[in-house]
Scaffold this motif. Structure first.
Motif, PDB file in Angstrom:
ATOM      1  N   ARG A 192       4.975  33.092 -40.646  1.00  0.00           N
ATOM      2  CA  ARG A 192       4.685  34.526 -40.598  1.00  0.00           C
ATOM      3  C   ARG A 192       3.199  34.825 -40.715  1.00  0.00           C
ATOM      4  O   ARG A 192       2.749  35.910 -40.371  1.00  0.00           O
ATOM      5  CB  ARG A 192       5.460  35.243 -41.707  1.00  0.00           C
ATOM      6  N   LEU A 193       2.441  33.837 -41.210  1.00  0.00           N
ATOM      7  CA  LEU A 193       0.993  34.003 -41.294  1.00  0.00           C
ATOM      8  C   LEU A 193       0.260  33.480 -40.051  1.00  0.00           C
ATOM      9  O   LEU A 193      -0.973  33.529 -39.997  1.00  0.00           O
ATOM     10  CB  LEU A 193       0.448  33.285 -42.530  1.00  0.00           C
ATOM     11  N   VAL A 194       1.000  32.990 -39.076  1.00  0.00           N
ATOM     12  CA  VAL A 194       0.384  32.443 -37.866  1.00  0.00           C
ATOM     13  C   VAL A 194      -0.535  33.442 -37.167  1.00  0.00           C
ATOM     14  O   VAL A 194      -1.634  33.079 -36.703  1.00  0.00           O
ATOM     15  CB  VAL A 194       1.472  31.919 -36.901  1.00  0.00           C
ATOM     16  N   PRO A 195      -0.179  34.733 -37.041  1.00  0.00           N
ATOM     17  CA  PRO A 195      -1.095  35.666 -36.357  1.00  0.00           C
ATOM     18  C   PRO A 195      -2.397  35.940 -37.111  1.00  0.00           C
ATOM     19  O   PRO A 195      -3.344  36.459 -36.520  1.00  0.00           O
ATOM     20  CB  PRO A 195      -0.261  36.959 -36.251  1.00  0.00           C
ATOM     21  N   LEU A 196      -2.445  35.601 -38.414  1.00  0.00           N
ATOM     22  CA  LEU A 196      -3.614  35.971 -39.212  1.00  0.00           C
ATOM     23  C   LEU A 196      -4.906  35.263 -38.782  1.00  0.00           C
ATOM     24  O   LEU A 196      -5.929  35.939 -38.614  1.00  0.00           O
ATOM     25  CB  LEU A 196      -3.338  35.719 -40.693  1.00  0.00           C
ATOM     26  N   PRO A 197      -4.923  33.918 -38.600  1.00  0.00           N
ATOM     27  CA  PRO A 197      -6.185  33.272 -38.177  1.00  0.00           C
ATOM     28  C   PRO A 197      -6.744  33.812 -36.857  1.00  0.00           C
ATOM     29  O   PRO A 197      -7.944  34.124 -36.789  1.00  0.00           O
ATOM     30  CB  PRO A 197      -5.805  31.786 -38.084  1.00  0.00           C
ATOM     31  N   PRO A 198      -5.909  33.954 -35.792  1.00  0.00           N
ATOM     32  CA  PRO A 198      -6.496  34.548 -34.579  1.00  0.00           C
ATOM     33  C   PRO A 198      -6.945  35.992 -34.770  1.00  0.00           C
ATOM     34  O   PRO A 198      -7.917  36.428 -34.153  1.00  0.00           O
ATOM     35  CB  PRO A 198      -5.366  34.449 -33.545  1.00  0.00           C
ATOM     36  N   LEU A 199      -6.249  36.739 -35.657  1.00  0.00           N
ATOM     37  CA  LEU A 199      -6.693  38.095 -35.954  1.00  0.00           C
ATOM     38  C   LEU A 199      -8.099  38.093 -36.555  1.00  0.00           C
ATOM     39  O   LEU A 199      -8.966  38.887 -36.161  1.00  0.00           O
ATOM     40  CB  LEU A 199      -5.720  38.771 -36.924  1.00  0.00           C
ATOM     41  N   LEU A 200      -8.311  37.209 -37.527  1.00  0.00           N
ATOM     42  CA  LEU A 200      -9.632  37.118 -38.157  1.00  0.00           C
ATOM     43  C   LEU A 200     -10.694  36.639 -37.170  1.00  0.00           C
ATOM     44  O   LEU A 200     -11.844  37.096 -37.205  1.00  0.00           O
ATOM     45  CB  LEU A 200      -9.562  36.175 -39.357  1.00  0.00           C
ATOM     46  N   LEU A 201     -10.306  35.722 -36.277  1.00  0.00           N
ATOM     47  CA  LEU A 201     -11.251  35.220 -35.277  1.00  0.00           C
ATOM     48  C   LEU A 201     -11.667  36.329 -34.309  1.00  0.00           C
ATOM     49  O   LEU A 201     -12.854  36.492 -34.002  1.00  0.00           O
ATOM     50  CB  LEU A 201     -10.618  34.059 -34.508  1.00  0.00           C
ATOM     51  N   VAL A 202     -10.689  37.101 -33.848  1.00  0.00           N
ATOM     52  CA  VAL A 202     -10.986  38.205 -32.933  1.00  0.00           C
ATOM     53  C   VAL A 202     -11.841  39.255 -33.638  1.00  0.00           C
ATOM     54  O   VAL A 202     -12.814  39.766 -33.080  1.00  0.00           O
ATOM     55  CB  VAL A 202      -9.680  38.836 -32.398  1.00  0.00           C
ATOM     56  N   ALA A 203     -11.483  39.574 -34.889  1.00  0.00           N
ATOM     57  CA  ALA A 203     -12.250  40.564 -35.642  1.00  0.00           C
ATOM     58  C   ALA A 203     -13.688  40.106 -35.848  1.00  0.00           C
ATOM     59  O   ALA A 203     -14.636  40.899 -35.737  1.00  0.00           O
ATOM     60  CB  ALA A 203     -11.583  40.830 -36.987  1.00  0.00           C
ATOM     61  N   SER A 204     -13.881  38.827 -36.139  1.00  0.00           N
ATOM     62  CA  SER A 204     -15.233  38.302 -36.347  1.00  0.00           C
ATOM     63  C   SER A 204     -16.053  38.358 -35.065  1.00  0.00           C
ATOM     64  O   SER A 204     -17.248  38.683 -35.090  1.00  0.00           O
ATOM     65  CB  SER A 204     -15.169  36.863 -36.856  1.00  0.00           C
ATOM     66  N   SER A 205     -15.432  38.061 -33.929  1.00  0.00           N
ATOM     67  CA  SER A 205     -16.171  38.041 -32.660  1.00  0.00           C
ATOM     68  C   SER A 205     -16.643  39.433 -32.242  1.00  0.00           C
ATOM     69  O   SER A 205     -17.678  39.575 -31.595  1.00  0.00           O
ATOM     70  CB  SER A 205     -15.313  37.427 -31.558  1.00  0.00           C
ATOM     71  N   THR A 206     -15.888  40.467 -32.627  1.00  0.00           N
ATOM     72  CA  THR A 206     -16.278  41.822 -32.218  1.00  0.00           C
ATOM     73  C   THR A 206     -17.528  42.323 -32.951  1.00  0.00           C
ATOM     74  O   THR A 206     -18.092  43.342 -32.563  1.00  0.00           O
ATOM     75  CB  THR A 206     -15.137  42.822 -32.474  1.00  0.00           C
ATOM     76  N   ARG A 207     -17.935  41.593 -33.970  1.00  0.00           N
ATOM     77  CA  ARG A 207     -19.148  42.013 -34.688  1.00  0.00           C
ATOM     78  C   ARG A 207     -20.375  41.961 -33.791  1.00  0.00           C
ATOM     79  O   ARG A 207     -21.321  42.737 -33.959  1.00  0.00           O
ATOM     80  CB  ARG A 207     -19.348  41.117 -35.911  1.00  0.00           C
ATOM     81  N   TYR A 208     -20.363  41.037 -32.804  1.00  0.00           N
ATOM     82  CA  TYR A 208     -21.538  40.846 -31.966  1.00  0.00           C
ATOM     83  C   TYR A 208     -21.317  41.252 -30.511  1.00  0.00           C
ATOM     84  O   TYR A 208     -22.273  41.328 -29.747  1.00  0.00           O
ATOM     85  CB  TYR A 208     -21.970  39.371 -32.013  1.00  0.00           C
ATOM     86  N   LEU A 251      -0.984  41.903 -33.761  1.00  0.00           N
ATOM     87  CA  LEU A 251      -0.326  42.687 -34.805  1.00  0.00           C
ATOM     88  C   LEU A 251       1.136  42.950 -34.455  1.00  0.00           C
ATOM     89  O   LEU A 251       2.009  42.926 -35.331  1.00  0.00           O
ATOM     90  CB  LEU A 251      -1.068  44.003 -35.012  1.00  0.00           C
ATOM     91  N   GLU A 252       1.431  43.211 -33.196  1.00  0.00           N
ATOM     92  CA  GLU A 252       2.818  43.419 -32.781  1.00  0.00           C
ATOM     93  C   GLU A 252       3.641  42.150 -32.952  1.00  0.00           C
ATOM     94  O   GLU A 252       4.814  42.199 -33.358  1.00  0.00           O
ATOM     95  CB  GLU A 252       2.864  43.892 -31.324  1.00  0.00           C
ATOM     96  N   ILE A 253       3.056  41.007 -32.657  1.00  0.00           N
ATOM     97  CA  ILE A 253       3.756  39.731 -32.891  1.00  0.00           C
ATOM     98  C   ILE A 253       4.055  39.567 -34.373  1.00  0.00           C
ATOM     99  O   ILE A 253       5.159  39.162 -34.769  1.00  0.00           O
ATOM    100  CB  ILE A 253       2.900  38.557 -32.367  1.00  0.00           C
ATOM    101  N   GLY A 254       3.074  39.909 -35.210  1.00  0.00           N
ATOM    102  CA  GLY A 254       3.282  39.818 -36.648  1.00  0.00           C
ATOM    103  C   GLY A 254       4.367  40.754 -37.136  1.00  0.00           C
ATOM    104  O   GLY A 254       5.179  40.391 -38.013  1.00  0.00           O
ATOM    105  N   ILE A 255       4.425  41.966 -36.601  1.00  0.00           N
ATOM    106  CA  ILE A 255       5.475  42.921 -36.977  1.00  0.00           C
ATOM    107  C   ILE A 255       6.844  42.358 -36.659  1.00  0.00           C
ATOM    108  O   ILE A 255       7.785  42.457 -37.459  1.00  0.00           O
ATOM    109  CB  ILE A 255       5.245  44.266 -36.262  1.00  0.00           C
TER     110      ILE A 255
END
Length: 356
Positions: free
Chosen positions: A63-79, A97-101
């Motif tokens: 259930r935590l599988v979507p979390l690492p790619p979420l953090l990776l995508v969020a980090s990349s949008t900083r730049y 997020l929909e996959i996680g839901i």
């Protein structure tokens, strides 16, 4: 947003719409980055809370599988500030997020766990979409994301209907929020653009002011050197301009300058830089032209000025032409040589072109 881009089509061209898209990316990039981080944190909290309250047949790590790619995508949008890439990353965040839901709602018999995040997602993300199609795709993902679990998880029709009604309300609210946000950003963009134009352009002729011309010309000259292309500068001065102001007033002088600037704009190519350097002095940077070609352009420009009628006769100009003849020559030296050539044209009798 469609209405706003329609307004842009009337007011400008494709370049102007591209400028607006990049403006949105610059303004909204930090907000998108922050909301993604909040979304990832909220997902982590939701997973931990559901683990404490309900027993799930799915292991916690799955259930935590979507979390690492979420953090990776969020980090990349900083730049990231490219509009298309930023929109793609934001849509990817919604998909994750929909996959996680769905993963966290597998063992929820009544599927109540999908209702709150499912309704919050479109509203929370409503203000960050750069384009109309991004917004439509995001709303479609938000609405359809939990439906597979609802339709194939034993949920009764009444619960599905309630979900659809609430989701329709949430999307309607998101549409209103986004419309107001888009209008506010567009008005801010338009105001900032007007202020930049007022700072960078001469109020009378509409040409670049001296400092802005010099700034852009230095950058253009550096790029021309890298491409190993020729470049020339024209230095133009209206003849007997002081006598025009003294004998006929400054209104006549202003009218002559406006007409002169209009002729220059008609004669110049896209990529040429034109600036008002002094009262009746103008400079032009012509990328890609050697001395002979620039001299021919200057002669054509000189002859076109005769179409402008002053109260005391046709308008004439003296033009100096200088070519950037070595890689180390700076813009100031190039302008000085063109200025000297223009002064030689004055000494030779005016209404002529002289090359340095």
């Amino acid at each position: 947003m469609h209405v706003l881009f329609k307004h842009l089509r009337k007011a400008g061209n494709t370049e102007q719409r591209r400028e607006y898209s990049h403006y949105l990316a610059q303004q909204m990039g930090p907000m998108i980055h922050a909301l993604m981080l909040v979304g990832a944190l909220a997902y982590l909290v939701a997973v931990i809370a559901s683990t404490l309250v309900n027993h799930s047949s799915l292991p916690l790590w799955l259930r935590l599988v979507p979390l690492p790619p979420l953090l990776l995508v969020a980090s990349s949008t900083r730049y990231v500030r490219q509009p298309r890439l930023l929109s793609s990353l934001t849509l990817l965040c919604v998909v994750l997020l929909e996959i996680g839901i769905n993963l966290n709602g597998v063992d929820d018999v009544h599927r109540r766990s999908v209702v709150l995040p499912g309704l919050l997602l479109p509203v929370a993300s409503s203000v960050i979409w750069l384009g109309r199609w991004d917004f439509l795709a995001a709303m479609l993902l938000c609405a359809l994301g939990p439906l597979p679990m609802l339709l194939f998880g034993g949920t009764d029709n009444m619960q599905v209907l309630q979900y659809l009604v609430y989701m329709a309300i949430a999307i309607a609210l998101s549409t209103v929020l986004r419309a107001f946000m888009a209008r506010t950003l567009f008005e801010q963009f338009r105001l900032e653009r007007q202020l930049r134009e007022q700072v960078n352009t001469d109020g009378l002729t509409g040409l670049l002011v001296r400092n802005r011309f010099l700034e852009l010309a230095r950058l253009a000259l550096g790029d021309i050197r890298l491409r190993q292309q020729p470049a020339c500068v024209l230095y133009l001065d209206a003849d007997h301009f002081k006598s025009l102001n003294d004998n006929y007033g400054h209104a006549a002088g202003d009218a002559a300058l406006i007409a002169l600037a209009s002729v220059i704009r008609r004669q110049m190519r896209q990529g040429d830089l034109i600036g008002r350097i002094g009262g009746e002095e103008f400079a032009m940077l012509l990328p890609g032209l050697d001395l002979q070609q620039a001299g021919a352009r200057a002669e054509q420009l000189r002859q076109s000025m005769h179409e402008i009628l002053r109260p005391d006769g046709p308008l004439t100009v003296s033009i100096g032409v200088a070519e950037c003849d070595h890689a180390g020559e700076v813009l100031e030296t190039l302008l000085a040589r063109a200025d000297q050539a223009m002064r030689q044209a004055k000494r030779d009798g005016r209404d002529r072109v002289v090359s340095a």
